[in-house]
Design a protein around this motif. Structure first.
Motif, PDB file in Angstrom:
ATOM      1  N   TRP A   1       0.408   4.409  -2.445  1.00 21.43           N
ATOM      2  CA  TRP A   1      -0.705   5.355  -1.853  1.00 21.43           C
ATOM      3  C   TRP A   1      -0.206   6.594  -1.017  1.00 21.43           C
ATOM      4  O   TRP A   1      -0.625   7.701  -1.188  1.00 21.43           O
ATOM      5  CB  TRP A   1      -1.823   4.784  -1.202  1.00 21.43           C
TER       6      TRP A   1
ATOM      7  N   THR B   1     -16.621   0.319  -3.522  1.00 25.17           N
ATOM      8  CA  THR B   1     -15.447  -0.493  -3.941  1.00 25.17           C
ATOM      9  C   THR B   1     -14.944  -1.155  -2.745  1.00 25.17           C
ATOM     10  O   THR B   1     -14.023  -2.061  -3.162  1.00 25.17           O
ATOM     11  CB  THR B   1     -14.313   0.616  -4.803  1.00 25.17           C
TER      12      THR B   1
ATOM     13  N   TYR C   1       0.889  -1.386  -0.027  1.00 25.41           N
ATOM     14  CA  TYR C   1       0.155   0.077  -0.110  1.00 25.41           C
ATOM     15  C   TYR C   1       0.697   1.437   0.021  1.00 25.41           C
ATOM     16  O   TYR C   1       0.314   2.242   0.013  1.00 25.41           O
ATOM     17  CB  TYR C   1      -0.967  -0.075   1.114  1.00 25.41           C
TER      18      TYR C   1
ATOM     19  N   TRP D   1     -11.982  -4.133  -3.662  1.00 25.88           N
ATOM     20  CA  TRP D   1     -10.630  -3.690  -3.360  1.00 25.88           C
ATOM     21  C   TRP D   1      -9.842  -3.434  -1.941  1.00 25.88           C
ATOM     22  O   TRP D   1      -8.754  -3.256  -1.846  1.00 25.88           O
ATOM     23  CB  TRP D   1     -10.272  -2.330  -4.000  1.00 25.88           C
TER      24      TRP D   1
ATOM     25  N   TRP E   1      -7.766   3.493   0.923  1.00 25.88           N
ATOM     26  CA  TRP E   1      -6.859   4.590   0.401  1.00 25.88           C
ATOM     27  C   TRP E   1      -7.171   5.476  -0.690  1.00 25.88           C
ATOM     28  O   TRP E   1      -6.829   6.453  -0.865  1.00 25.88           O
ATOM     29  CB  TRP E   1      -5.400   3.935   0.204  1.00 25.88           C
ATOM     30  N   LEU E   2      -7.784   4.955  -1.761  1.00 26.18           N
ATOM     31  CA  LEU E   2      -8.198   5.678  -2.887  1.00 26.18           C
ATOM     32  C   LEU E   2      -9.425   6.620  -2.571  1.00 26.18           C
ATOM     33  O   LEU E   2      -9.288   7.709  -2.892  1.00 26.18           O
ATOM     34  CB  LEU E   2      -8.800   4.600  -3.910  1.00 26.18           C
TER      35      LEU E   2
ATOM     36  N   HIS F   1      -7.181  -1.212  -0.555  1.00 21.34           N
ATOM     37  CA  HIS F   1      -6.648  -0.204  -1.553  1.00 21.34           C
ATOM     38  C   HIS F   1      -7.853   0.569  -1.713  1.00 21.34           C
ATOM     39  O   HIS F   1      -7.706   2.047  -2.061  1.00 21.34           O
ATOM     40  CB  HIS F   1      -6.431  -1.011  -2.916  1.00 21.34           C
ATOM     41  N   ALA F   2      -9.259   0.179  -1.481  1.00 25.35           N
ATOM     42  CA  ALA F   2     -10.352   1.195  -1.831  1.00 25.35           C
ATOM     43  C   ALA F   2     -10.568   2.240  -0.660  1.00 25.35           C
ATOM     44  O   ALA F   2     -10.764   3.377  -1.140  1.00 25.35           O
ATOM     45  CB  ALA F   2     -11.420   0.344  -1.813  1.00 25.35           C
TER      46      ALA F   2
ATOM     47  N   LEU G   1      -7.519   9.582  -0.594  1.00 26.22           N
ATOM     48  CA  LEU G   1      -6.975  10.442  -1.472  1.00 26.22           C
ATOM     49  C   LEU G   1      -8.014  11.319  -2.421  1.00 26.22           C
ATOM     50  O   LEU G   1      -7.760  12.472  -2.552  1.00 26.22           O
ATOM     51  CB  LEU G   1      -6.111   9.885  -2.467  1.00 26.22           C
ATOM     52  N   CYS G   2      -8.984  10.633  -2.848  1.00 31.28           N
ATOM     53  CA  CYS G   2     -10.049  11.446  -3.534  1.00 31.28           C
ATOM     54  C   CYS G   2     -10.778  12.437  -2.797  1.00 31.28           C
ATOM     55  O   CYS G   2     -11.000  13.571  -3.132  1.00 31.28           O
ATOM     56  CB  CYS G   2     -10.983  10.360  -4.183  1.00 31.28           C
TER      57      CYS G   2
ATOM     58  N   LEU H   1     -17.204   6.282  -2.400  1.00 28.82           N
ATOM     59  CA  LEU H   1     -16.236   5.596  -2.987  1.00 28.82           C
ATOM     60  C   LEU H   1     -15.869   4.116  -2.345  1.00 28.82           C
ATOM     61  O   LEU H   1     -15.820   3.299  -3.000  1.00 28.82           O
ATOM     62  CB  LEU H   1     -15.049   6.557  -3.192  1.00 28.82           C
ATOM     63  N   TYR H   2     -15.488   4.465  -1.229  1.00 29.04           N
ATOM     64  CA  TYR H   2     -15.363   3.324  -0.214  1.00 29.04           C
ATOM     65  C   TYR H   2     -16.330   2.302   0.085  1.00 29.04           C
ATOM     66  O   TYR H   2     -16.075   0.899  -0.395  1.00 29.04           O
ATOM     67  CB  TYR H   2     -14.749   3.724   1.132  1.00 29.04           C
TER      68      TYR H   2
END
Length: 435
Positions: free
Chosen positions: A353, A398, A350, A402, A408-409, A405-406, A412-413, A394-395
């Motif tokens: 990220w 997803t 990870y 994921w 952290w994505l 990873h979802a 950041l978004c 988003l989390y």
């Protein structure tokens, strides 16, 4: 211009970096008392107070923006009134927290659910440290006022005195008087009031002529309806913004813990890279608060836009520097924080990220400082609410696919969305700026 920015940013950065030392010192001291319950009590108690005081951080941010604008407009009466209003509100909130300390602690325990041993120790810690609420909340108002007055050196001295006092008193009470958790809590309490005393002494030294003969005639204007409505409107938006921020932060931790203890440990370590970056960027945000508010209050659009330009230059430099440092030495930094090889190995999946954190957070850190100076709290609330919505949407959509990873994505978004929204609004906001 760069010299002005650094004059405020550098002391603020040092002050920010000293903030976690209060908690680290407490943990280090109780970590040698021979029972893990003490560490748990400090962790839970520290988290509770962090959340409580975090929610009232509007006393610093709102006061900073209002004061810097009054400073730029050369309105001494408004400079004084911004401080008086912040102090009055701080004392009222502190009184409510102290009066409601038992239900507040009970509610906190319902949310956190510590073990019986940790709950007993945390209760002792909580009911001692809660008496520091007047000092902490007054310090929020005073710190915001000093920054608004373009003075970042006094907050630095406050932080230094607090940390030294905390270290000396906690060591004396715990190891000299065998007070254990009570000693740590009492040391923290004394350090908070030592910080307040430092603020008052230095404030008197530098600003006594400003207040001389002016304070008493202004007392009846503290509760001016229009001014107080503006004060509470700004601070209401910042409070709601902070609720969104707390929701995202706490959910991030909880979502990691729900996956596994290893993921929780990995996320905690990687989040330290975000925290380190935020301490540096907040220093430039503080400079933005002070200088942008000052030029906005002076209706000096040219200097205002020049300040924004230079802040962005420093932001880009810092983002590039931190990205490079994290690429080259980030994993070595993690090794300093833990000797658990399994956690460090697990973080490798990870780590990319974390490398993206400086780029994702650049926009929002710089814009937040600028908008605080403008007292444009509604813009900050809208951007934060937008970012939080993106994070959860988003989390939750997803995450099942994921996993971490979802998470952290989404985080950041969340940062990036806040910055993008603030960027879009700024183009419209500046059309009539300083005109």
């Amino acid at each position: 211009m760069n010299r002005e920015i650094l004059r405020i940013a550098l002391p603020s950065i040092v002050s920010n970096i000293t903030v976690p030392l209060l908690g680290l010192v407490d943990v280090a001291i109780v970590g040698h008392l021979g029972a893990t319950g003490y560490i748990g009590a400090i962790a839970v108690g520290g988290m509770l107070f962090n959340v409580i005081y975090w929610l009232f951080a509007f006393l610093r941010m709102g006061t900073s923006g209002l004061t810097s604008q009054a400073f730029g407009a050369h309105s001494i009466s408004e400079q004084i009134l911004s401080l008086l209003r912040a102090c009055v509100v701080a004392l009222i909130i502190a009184a409510i927290l102290i009066l409601c300390q038992v239900p507040l602690r009970q509610l906190s325990f319902l949310i956190v659910s510590p073990t019986a041993e940790v709950a007993t120790l945390t209760q002792t810690y909580f009911h001692i440290c809660i008496w520091g609420a007047p000092a902490m909340l007054l310090l929020y108002g005073l710190t915001g006022w000093f920054i608004g007055m373009q003075n970042a050196k006094i907050p630095l001295w406050i932080a230094i005195v607090q940390n030294l006092t905390n270290i000396l008193c906690s060591l004396l009470f715990v190891y000299g008087l065998n007070m254990k958790i009570e000693g740590v809590a009492t040391g923290t309490l004394i350090a908070q009031y030592a910080g307040l005393l430092t603020a008052l002494v230095l404030g008197r030294k530098y600003y006594l002529p400003l207040f001389a003969g002016r304070t008493m005639p202004l007392l009846n204007q503290i509760w001016n309806k229009e001014a107080m409505l503006r004060f509470f409107s700004i601070n209401r938006d910042i409070f709601l913004r902070t609720l969104c921020l707390v929701a995202v932060t706490m959910y991030f931790t909880a979502a990691g813990a729900a996956q596994s203890n290893t993921i929780l440990a990995v996320n905690t370590l990687l989040m330290q890279l975000f925290t380190l970056y935020s301490y540096i960027m907040d220093g430039f945000a503080f400079a933005g608060e002070a200088m942008c508010g000052r030029f906005y209050g002076a209706r000096d659009k040219r200097s205002f836009m020049l300040t924004v330009k230079h802040l962005w230059l420093w932001g880009l430099i810092m983002a590039a520097l931190f990205t490079l440092v994290y690429v080259l030495g980030g994993k070595h930094f993690l090794a300093l924080l833990t000797d658990q090889a399994s956690v460090i190995d697990a973080s490798g999946e990870y780590f990319f990220w974390a490398i993206l954190i400086p780029a994702a957070g650049l926009l929002t850190f710089i814009w937040d400082g600028i908008y605080i100076g403008l007292t444009a709290s509604r813009v900050m609330l809208v951007s934060m609410a937008s970012g939080a919505t993106v994070f959860f949407a988003l989390y939750l959509s997803t995450g099942p696919m994921w996993g971490n990873h979802a998470l952290w994505l989404a985080f950041l978004c969340y940062l990036l969305t806040r910055g993008i929204v603030e960027s879009i609004i700024f183009r419209r906001y500046t059309r009539g700026l300083c005109s």
